[in-house]
Design a protein around this motif. Sequence first.
Motif, mmCIF file in Angstrom:
data_model
loop_
_atom_site.group_PDB
_atom_site.id
_atom_site.type_symbol
_atom_site.label_atom_id
_atom_site.label_comp_id
_atom_site.label_asym_id
_atom_site.label_seq_id
_atom_site.Cartn_x
_atom_site.Cartn_y
_atom_site.Cartn_z
ATOM 1 N N GLY A 239 4.789 8.648 -8.784
ATOM 2 C CA GLY A 239 4.891 9.899 -8.035
ATOM 3 C C GLY A 239 5.401 9.777 -6.613
ATOM 4 O O GLY A 239 5.208 10.691 -5.816
ATOM 5 N N ILE A 240 6.077 8.694 -6.283
ATOM 6 C CA ILE A 240 6.619 8.532 -4.932
ATOM 7 C C ILE A 240 8.058 9.056 -4.919
ATOM 8 O O ILE A 240 8.880 8.667 -5.746
ATOM 9 N N PRO B 46 1.288 5.535 0.110
ATOM 10 C CA PRO B 46 0.618 6.627 0.828
ATOM 11 C C PRO B 46 -0.557 7.209 0.046
ATOM 12 O O PRO B 46 -1.501 7.734 0.635
ATOM 13 N N ASN B 47 -0.527 7.100 -1.292
ATOM 14 C CA ASN B 47 -1.628 7.648 -2.098
ATOM 15 C C ASN B 47 -2.780 6.660 -2.265
ATOM 16 O O ASN B 47 -3.719 6.926 -2.997
ATOM 17 N N GLY B 48 -2.691 5.485 -1.596
ATOM 18 C CA GLY B 48 -3.781 4.519 -1.635
ATOM 19 C C GLY B 48 -3.607 3.404 -2.656
ATOM 20 O O GLY B 48 -4.328 2.413 -2.611
ATOM 21 N N THR C 244 10.687 8.403 0.419
ATOM 22 C CA THR C 244 9.530 7.564 0.736
ATOM 23 C C THR C 244 9.672 6.198 0.089
ATOM 24 O O THR C 244 9.373 5.176 0.703
ATOM 25 N N ARG D 182 0.851 -1.197 0.000
ATOM 26 C CA ARG D 182 0.000 0.000 0.000
ATOM 27 C C ARG D 182 0.880 1.237 0.000
ATOM 28 O O ARG D 182 1.755 1.374 0.838
#
Length: 102
Positions: free
Chosen positions: A27-28, A12-14, A32, A10
């Motif tokens: 986009g990570i 952070p953006n779901g 992160t 999972r």
Amino acid sequence: MQNAFLLIRRLPNGMQNVPATMLREVGIDDKTAASLIHEAKLDVLRIQRDQLLRECDKTQLPDMPITTEKRAAWARYRSALRDMPENVADLDNVQWPVPPAE
């Protein structure tokens, strides 16, 4: 462990089950991504460790027909497994404890 085969459960953006090699594309940021990859490697190590522990559970049963010395050797092996991942310095080159000879 190769990142090419590592899935991040999972983000952070779901998003779910994203290959580690695609984190930048979705986009990570690098910091992160490094943290997510590290946690995913720990998860894989724990899964493998837990399987090895299950495979030798029987060695600790009181009715298992093995010597006291052999039971103690298996107990030491299981203890070394349980100490993982805390005692693993390099998640890409895990040195697994060696089980006692049969």
